[in-house]
Motif scaffolding. Structure first.
Motif, PDB file in Angstrom:
ATOM      1  N   GLY A 308       0.811  -1.218   0.000  1.00  0.00           N
ATOM      2  CA  GLY A 308       0.000   0.000   0.000  1.00  0.00           C
ATOM      3  C   GLY A 308       0.843   1.266   0.000  1.00  0.00           C
ATOM      4  N   ASP A 309       1.909   1.269   0.811  1.00  0.00           N
ATOM      5  CA  ASP A 309       2.742   2.466   0.916  1.00  0.00           C
ATOM      6  C   ASP A 309       3.448   2.777  -0.397  1.00  0.00           C
ATOM      7  OD1 ASP A 309       1.949   2.638   3.500  1.00  0.00           O
ATOM      8  OD2 ASP A 309       3.788   1.779   4.352  1.00  0.00           O
ATOM      9  N   GLU A 310       3.980   1.707  -1.041  1.00  0.00           N
ATOM     10  CA  GLU A 310       4.663   1.916  -2.326  1.00  0.00           C
ATOM     11  C   GLU A 310       3.666   2.410  -3.378  1.00  0.00           C
ATOM     12  OE1 GLU A 310       5.153  -1.223  -0.769  1.00  0.00           O
ATOM     13  OE2 GLU A 310       7.101  -0.713   0.100  1.00  0.00           O
ATOM     14  N   GLU A 311       2.467   1.823  -3.368  1.00  0.00           N
ATOM     15  CA  GLU A 311       1.446   2.258  -4.332  1.00  0.00           C
ATOM     16  C   GLU A 311       1.114   3.731  -4.150  1.00  0.00           C
ATOM     17  OE1 GLU A 311      -0.956  -1.959  -4.919  1.00  0.00           O
ATOM     18  OE2 GLU A 311      -2.015  -0.216  -4.137  1.00  0.00           O
ATOM     19  N   THR A 312       0.986   4.124  -2.891  1.00  0.00           N
ATOM     20  CA  THR A 312       0.681   5.521  -2.603  1.00  0.00           C
ATOM     21  C   THR A 312       1.787   6.424  -3.161  1.00  0.00           C
ATOM     22  OG1 THR A 312      -0.476   4.859  -0.606  1.00  0.00           O
ATOM     23  CG2 THR A 312       0.169   7.168  -0.753  1.00  0.00           C
ATOM     24  N   LEU A 313       3.023   6.029  -2.888  1.00  0.00           N
ATOM     25  CA  LEU A 313       4.179   6.806  -3.369  1.00  0.00           C
ATOM     26  C   LEU A 313       4.158   6.960  -4.889  1.00  0.00           C
ATOM     27  CD1 LEU A 313       7.460   5.756  -1.512  1.00  0.00           C
ATOM     28  CD2 LEU A 313       6.939   8.021  -2.454  1.00  0.00           C
ATOM     29  N   VAL A 314       3.982   5.824  -5.586  1.00  0.00           N
ATOM     30  CA  VAL A 314       4.005   5.859  -7.049  1.00  0.00           C
ATOM     31  C   VAL A 314       2.836   6.675  -7.584  1.00  0.00           C
ATOM     32  CG1 VAL A 314       3.941   4.485  -9.161  1.00  0.00           C
ATOM     33  CG2 VAL A 314       5.163   3.623  -7.158  1.00  0.00           C
ATOM     34  N   SER A 315       1.643   6.449  -7.020  1.00  0.00           N
ATOM     35  CA  SER A 315       0.485   7.146  -7.585  1.00  0.00           C
ATOM     36  C   SER A 315       0.597   8.658  -7.376  1.00  0.00           C
ATOM     37  CB  SER A 315      -0.828   6.592  -7.029  1.00  0.00           C
ATOM     38  OG  SER A 315      -1.007   6.949  -5.692  1.00  0.00           O
ATOM     39  N   ARG A 316       1.356   9.076  -6.358  1.00  0.00           N
ATOM     40  CA  ARG A 316       1.539  10.522  -6.143  1.00  0.00           C
ATOM     41  C   ARG A 316       2.561  11.145  -7.101  1.00  0.00           C
ATOM     42  NH1 ARG A 316      -1.472  12.099  -2.003  1.00  0.00           N
ATOM     43  NH2 ARG A 316      -1.642  10.839  -0.113  1.00  0.00           N
ATOM     44  N   MET A 317       3.261  10.289  -7.849  1.00  0.00           N
ATOM     45  CA  MET A 317       4.249  10.823  -8.798  1.00  0.00           C
ATOM     46  C   MET A 317       3.583  11.326 -10.079  1.00  0.00           C
ATOM     47  SD  MET A 317       7.242   7.925  -8.477  1.00  0.00           S
ATOM     48  CE  MET A 317       8.039   7.558  -6.908  1.00  0.00           C
ATOM     49  N   PHE A 318       2.280  11.040 -10.249  1.00  0.00           N
ATOM     50  CA  PHE A 318       1.598  11.410 -11.497  1.00  0.00           C
ATOM     51  C   PHE A 318       0.280  12.117 -11.199  1.00  0.00           C
ATOM     52  CE2 PHE A 318       4.188   7.672 -12.118  1.00  0.00           C
ATOM     53  CZ  PHE A 318       4.902   7.975 -13.267  1.00  0.00           C
ATOM     54  N   ASP A 319      -0.190  12.899 -12.182  1.00  0.00           N
ATOM     55  CA  ASP A 319      -1.443  13.624 -11.974  1.00  0.00           C
ATOM     56  C   ASP A 319      -2.628  12.849 -12.543  1.00  0.00           C
ATOM     57  OD1 ASP A 319      -1.019  13.878 -14.672  1.00  0.00           O
ATOM     58  OD2 ASP A 319      -1.622  15.986 -14.770  1.00  0.00           O
ATOM     59  N   ARG A 320      -2.371  11.641 -13.001  1.00  0.00           N
ATOM     60  CA  ARG A 320      -3.456  10.835 -13.551  1.00  0.00           C
ATOM     61  C   ARG A 320      -3.183   9.370 -13.221  1.00  0.00           C
ATOM     62  NH1 ARG A 320      -2.968  12.615 -19.562  1.00  0.00           N
ATOM     63  NH2 ARG A 320      -2.408  14.553 -18.506  1.00  0.00           N
ATOM     64  N   PRO A 321      -4.154   8.489 -13.500  1.00  0.00           N
ATOM     65  CA  PRO A 321      -3.904   7.085 -13.164  1.00  0.00           C
ATOM     66  C   PRO A 321      -2.670   6.563 -13.895  1.00  0.00           C
ATOM     67  CG  PRO A 321      -6.221   7.443 -13.669  1.00  0.00           C
ATOM     68  CD  PRO A 321      -5.510   8.708 -14.032  1.00  0.00           C
ATOM     69  N   VAL A 322      -1.987   5.608 -13.270  1.00  0.00           N
ATOM     70  CA  VAL A 322      -0.781   5.048 -13.881  1.00  0.00           C
ATOM     71  C   VAL A 322      -0.935   3.535 -13.958  1.00  0.00           C
ATOM     72  CG1 VAL A 322       0.275   5.411 -11.612  1.00  0.00           C
ATOM     73  CG2 VAL A 322       1.698   4.679 -13.472  1.00  0.00           C
ATOM     74  N   MET A 323      -0.424   2.955 -15.054  1.00  0.00           N
ATOM     75  CA  MET A 323      -0.550   1.516 -15.232  1.00  0.00           C
ATOM     76  C   MET A 323       0.829   0.866 -15.103  1.00  0.00           C
ATOM     77  SD  MET A 323      -3.583   1.155 -17.998  1.00  0.00           S
ATOM     78  CE  MET A 323      -2.856   1.927 -19.433  1.00  0.00           C
ATOM     79  N   ILE A 324       0.954  -0.057 -14.155  1.00  0.00           N
ATOM     80  CA  ILE A 324       2.217  -0.758 -13.938  1.00  0.00           C
ATOM     81  C   ILE A 324       2.079  -2.174 -14.505  1.00  0.00           C
ATOM     82  CG2 ILE A 324       3.933  -1.487 -12.244  1.00  0.00           C
ATOM     83  CD1 ILE A 324       2.838   0.634 -10.369  1.00  0.00           C
TER      84      ILE A 324
END
Ligand code: 4AD
Ligand code: MG
Length: 436
Positions: A308-324
């Motif tokens: 969860g923490d890593e997801e939060t970090l990554v999702s905050r790096m972008f202004d829109r949804p991101v696909m991993i």
């Protein structure tokens, strides 16, 4: 002969009756007296409206009945509709009749701050608050929009079973129940496996229903029972579902922004970040995500799933949804197809919502080969026999296919800007809560 009862309508429809006499049915939201005038704010599920009671303008007994009213008492009120910009909802009723239906006992939820434990204990009553009503309406909108989206693209709704003989998403989160004298059945964690069978019949299919995970995690993203919409399509590849997932998310955001503005305002949800959601979404491979995490001081060893923490970090790096994409196979489910260019990796995707909301969609291309799938079951210590039917799908005209699942509550929590998924479902089932 008594006069005919004025037309029955709802608060949402009052605009059509300005100058006419109507009847509303609902519950007391607020009461106020001022001299000879009584003010009653009524809620009926479609909105709030104020009825103004002036002594002499309605039967004496009706006027007197006002004094008995308590918060949440149910009643019927008749009156002439007047447009009034200052009134809640923009319309007011000049009352001509008031009939209590049931006088409520002192309502446990008062207009003050209650602790969340108390509110959850009274969830059956908490649902009446304007905020909870707004969330339920957004949820309804998202639900319908999902169906519209798939229907418009030729996907057929196929209802998958809830009682199942096997696990789909790992054996550690199964809810077991006794299935008469046939042994143990499990509550479905996902309709996917059945959807794959249906995709081989109908081509493009989806399901939308409750799913169950006995997750020992007490986070703001986890429910024991949640609703998932899942899509599956024959001949689809990872690339195809990336496009489909992107389109779905944009469709839902647009729909809520256009149809549920009022609710977002009531929830004080800033529409700015939602308006920024547009294609294309950034696509990152797992390996690139590890590099970004390391650079942000949150290094993760190759092979570990994002928490969860890593997801939060990554999702905050972008202004829109991101696909991993391209996670290591080792941290994903048994049914995922390996990347032919690097068999350590899965042809899979996790779509993370922005603003720190984390994963809302998980999907993949599925193993198409019989022997590979057999081996995977073994590697995951899953018995072959209950999956015999699933293996059959690789015996009779197996084709590449792919799909994904989206958690409804996580999407609603994101769109509404909620801190926790528990408010995104009418009656949350949590680690420590099965009541009400
Ligand atoms: O990533 P998951 O586990 O994927 C599947 O179940 C696949 N079989 C779906 C498929 O390919 N057909 O779950 C999919 C989504 C997650 O992205 C998340 O949104 C939601 O379901 N989800 C939960 N939501 C609330 N509480 C939980 N405990 C959840 N677990 C998953
Ligand atoms: Mg997942």
């Amino acid at each position: 002969m008594s006069a005919p009862a004025p037309l029955l309508t709802t608060i949402a429809d009052l605009a059509a009756y300005v100058g006419r006499e109507v009847t509303l049915r609902g519950w007391v939201y607020h009461l106020r007296s001022s001299g000879k005038v009584r003010f009653l704010v009524l809620r009926d599920g479609t909105g709030l409206a104020q009825a103004v009671l002036v002594k002499g303008q309605l039967p004496e007994a009706d006027f007197a009945a006002f004094e008995e009213l308590t918060l949440e008492s149910s009643l019927e009120v008749a009156g002439r509709v007047k447009a009034d910009a200052r009134a809640p909802g923009g319309y007011e009723l000049e009352a001509t009749a008031l009939k209590p239906i049931h006088l409520a006992e002192p309502f446990p939820i008062q207009p003050k701050e209650h602790g969340v434990g108390f509110l959850l204990d009274h969830r059956h009553l908490w649902l009446r608050s304007p905020r909870q009503q707004a969330i339920l309406r957004v949820r309804d909108e998202v639900s319908r929009a999902c169906r519209d989206f798939f229907h418009e693209r030729g996907f057929v709704l196929v209802d998958t079973p809830i009682l199942t003989p096997t696990a789909c998403e790992g054996t550690t989160t199964l809810f077991a129940t006794q299935y008469l004298d046939r042994g143990t059945a499990y509550l479905s964690q996902s309709g996917q496996l059945y959807l794959e069978a249906a995709a081989m019949a109908l081509g493009r299919v989806y399901c939308f229903g409750p799913t169950f995970r006995a997750e020992k995690s007490k986070t703001r993203r986890h429910l024991m029972e949640f609703w998932m919409v899942e899509a599956e399509a024959a001949f689809f590849t990872l690339e195809d579902i990336l496009g489909l997932a992107e389109d779905l998310v944009c469709y839902l955001v647009d729909r809520v922004l256009s149809e549920r503005r009022r609710e977002l305002e009531l929830l004080e949800r800033d529409p700015g970040p939602l308006s920024a959601v547009a294609k294309p979404f950034p696509r990152l491979r797992y390996a690139e995500v590890l590099e970004r995490l390391a650079a942000a001081g949150a290094a993760l060893p190759f092979g570990e799933d994002l928490g969860g923490d890593e997801e939060t970090l990554v999702s905050r790096m972008f202004d829109r949804p991101v696909m991993i994409t391209h996670y290591p196979l080792s941290c994903k489910a048994f049914y995922m197809e390996a990347d032919p260019e690097d068999p350590r990796l899965a042809l899979c995707v996790d779509l993370l919502a922005p603003e720190g909301y984390g994963e809302i969609i998980g999907g993949s291309q599925r193993v198409a080969d019989l022997e590979v799938l057999r081996r995977r079951l073994q590697e995951h210590h899953l018995p072959e026999e209950p999956f015999a039917w699933y293996l059959d799908l690789r015996r009779y005209g197996s084709v590449p296919h792919a799909g994904f699942g989206m958690g409804l509550e996580r999407v609603v929590a994101w769109l509404c800007g909620l801190k926790h998924v528990r408010e995104a479902i009418p009656f949350p089932r949590l680690l420590d809560r099965l009541y009400p």
